[in-house]
Write an enzyme that holds these catalytic residues in place. Structure first.
Site, PDB file in Angstrom:
ATOM      1  N   LYS A  11      -3.793  -1.118  16.172  1.00  0.00           N
ATOM      2  CA  LYS A  11      -3.219  -0.636  16.952  1.00  0.00           C
ATOM      3  C   LYS A  11      -4.056  -0.465  18.079  1.00  0.00           C
ATOM      4  CE  LYS A  11      -2.593   3.523  15.205  1.00  0.00           C
ATOM      5  NZ  LYS A  11      -2.104   2.889  14.318  1.00  0.00           N
ATOM      6  N   ASP A  37     -11.252  -0.885   5.509  1.00  0.00           N
ATOM      7  CA  ASP A  37     -10.398  -1.824   5.316  1.00  0.00           C
ATOM      8  C   ASP A  37     -11.264  -2.768   5.603  1.00  0.00           C
ATOM      9  OD1 ASP A  37      -8.817  -0.711   4.755  1.00  0.00           O
ATOM     10  OD2 ASP A  37      -7.475  -0.619   6.781  1.00  0.00           O
ATOM     11  N   GLU A  56       1.065  -1.011  -0.010  1.00  0.00           N
ATOM     12  CA  GLU A  56       0.339   0.243   0.281  1.00  0.00           C
ATOM     13  C   GLU A  56       0.672   1.041  -0.369  1.00  0.00           C
ATOM     14  OE1 GLU A  56      -1.190   1.891   3.476  1.00  0.00           O
ATOM     15  OE2 GLU A  56      -1.299   0.535   5.174  1.00  0.00           O
ATOM     16  N   ASP A  69     -16.720   5.419  13.133  1.00  0.00           N
ATOM     17  CA  ASP A  69     -15.912   5.386  12.750  1.00  0.00           C
ATOM     18  C   ASP A  69     -15.309   3.997  12.230  1.00  0.00           C
ATOM     19  OD1 ASP A  69     -13.809   5.925  11.565  1.00  0.00           O
ATOM     20  OD2 ASP A  69     -12.632   7.654  12.914  1.00  0.00           O
ATOM     21  N   SER A  73     -13.171   1.598   9.536  1.00  0.00           N
ATOM     22  CA  SER A  73     -12.580   1.528   8.544  1.00  0.00           C
ATOM     23  C   SER A  73     -13.258   0.557   7.341  1.00  0.00           C
ATOM     24  CB  SER A  73     -11.027   1.004   8.721  1.00  0.00           C
ATOM     25  OG  SER A  73     -10.434   1.294   7.577  1.00  0.00           O
TER      26      SER A  73
END
Ligand code: PSU
Ligand code: MN
Length: 308
Positions: free
Chosen positions: A163, A146, A25, A142, A144
């Site tokens: 994280k 992903d 990426e 929120d 992602s």
């Protein structure tokens, strides 16, 4: 999507010959690390993948095209230019149409990699479900993209977990809902990016690239959409202490709420803050885990090729 892809000659030749290719990426280059470490990291990671017998394909958006495999000059632009867009799925049409320079997140890179026919993709950490934080409404939403993409693209993603600033149990539940297979490389714990254990387990532990390749092949045989997430903990010598990370992230989250940082700016903000407060040790951990993931990702791509 296929009509939007521009392959570098090296990646094109490798894909046509059925040789192992590993996608990388670019958000990590433009928004995840400062210059010059970002450029050195990008070059080094490509070198590691080559030394393991695979071809690196760094992905980004330029001049209205999805680039699969970049030149030295293109990597340099991503590492140094000020106005590089962070391109998640929703942003891709805009960045393409406006012909902006775009760094792709895990969601966008995996989507492009799948269209390009690349089976393995290496990154640092994935996005996930964010926690509510000081000063924000109790219900934040929120999450992602992903995660959505892992649930629908057949690409195997190698990362060092997510994280602990994210809501890790919620992220794992979401991965389960989406049907993503999560395997730990040499561990049965889900790693916390800077740390080797974010306090939760994974579905299964795997101990060799061949074992991972067998899981990927079995998943492909089911015909289910979605992929395998391989979590590979940061090497012990470069891992940060969990209590220290929690303390720093707590302060950073409070500052972030006060400064009104939200949405796509959250991850870059936190990465930059962590580097400051740990006097560069978070950046060293980040570099170490990316190199480690590149080595493992390339070995998986090679093992997949040997499966026939
Ligand atoms: N986590 C990191 N470093 C990163 C990212 C995540 O530790 O650089 C980047 C990846 O590109 C990931 C993106 O796909 O941030 C997730 O952003 P968002 O939460 O806005 O979807
Ligand atoms: Mn987000």
């Amino acid at each position: 999507m296929k009509n939007l892809l521009d392959f570098s000659p090296e990646v094109k030749a490798a894909l046509e010959a059925g040789r192992p290719v590993v996608a990388l990426e670019s958000t990590i280059i433009s928004h995840g690390m400062p210059y010059p470490e970002n450029l050195t990291m990008a070059q080094e990671v490509e070198g590691i993948i080559r030394s393991e017998g695979a071809v690196p394909a760094t992905i980004a958006i330029m001049d209205g095209r999805c680039k699969v495999g970049l030149t030295e000059a293109e990597l340099y632009r991503l590492a140094t230019e000020k106005d590089v867009a962070k391109v998640s799925l929703r942003d891709m049409p805009i960045v393409l149409a406006k012909r902006l320079l775009g760094a792709t997140t895990v969601a966008t890179t995996a989507t492009i990699a799948e269209a390009a026919g690349i089976q393995v993709f290496v990154t640092g950490g994935i996005g996930g479900v964010h926690r509510g934080n000081a000063g924000s409404p109790a219900q934040v939403w929120d999450i992602s993209a992903d995660l959505t993409v892992l649930g629908r693209c057949a690409t195997t993603v190698v990362c060092a977990g997510a994280k602990s600033v994210l809501d890790i149990p919620a992220t794992l539940e979401m991965l389960e809902t989406l049907g993503v297979t999560v395997v730990g490389y040499g561990t049965d714990r889900f790693p916390g990016f800077y740390t080797r254990d974010a306090g939760h387990g994974v579905d299964a532990r795997v101990d060799s690239p061949a074992e991972i390749a067998a899981v990927i092949a079995a998943r492909a045989a089911t015909g289910m959409p979605g992929g395998v997430l391989v979590v590979n903990p940061v090497p012990e010598a470069d891992a940060l202490d969990s209590a220290e990370v929690e303390r720093h992230l707590g302060v950073a989250l409070a500052d972030m709420a006060r400064e009104g940082v939200a949405g796509k700016a959250v991850t870059p903000y936190l990465l930059a803050r962590m580097k400051e407060v740990t006097e560069g040790r978070s950046l060293a951990a980040n570099l170490s885990l990316v190199r480690n993931n590149a080595r493992v990702g390339a070995k998986i791509a090679v093992a997949l090729g040997q499966q026939g």
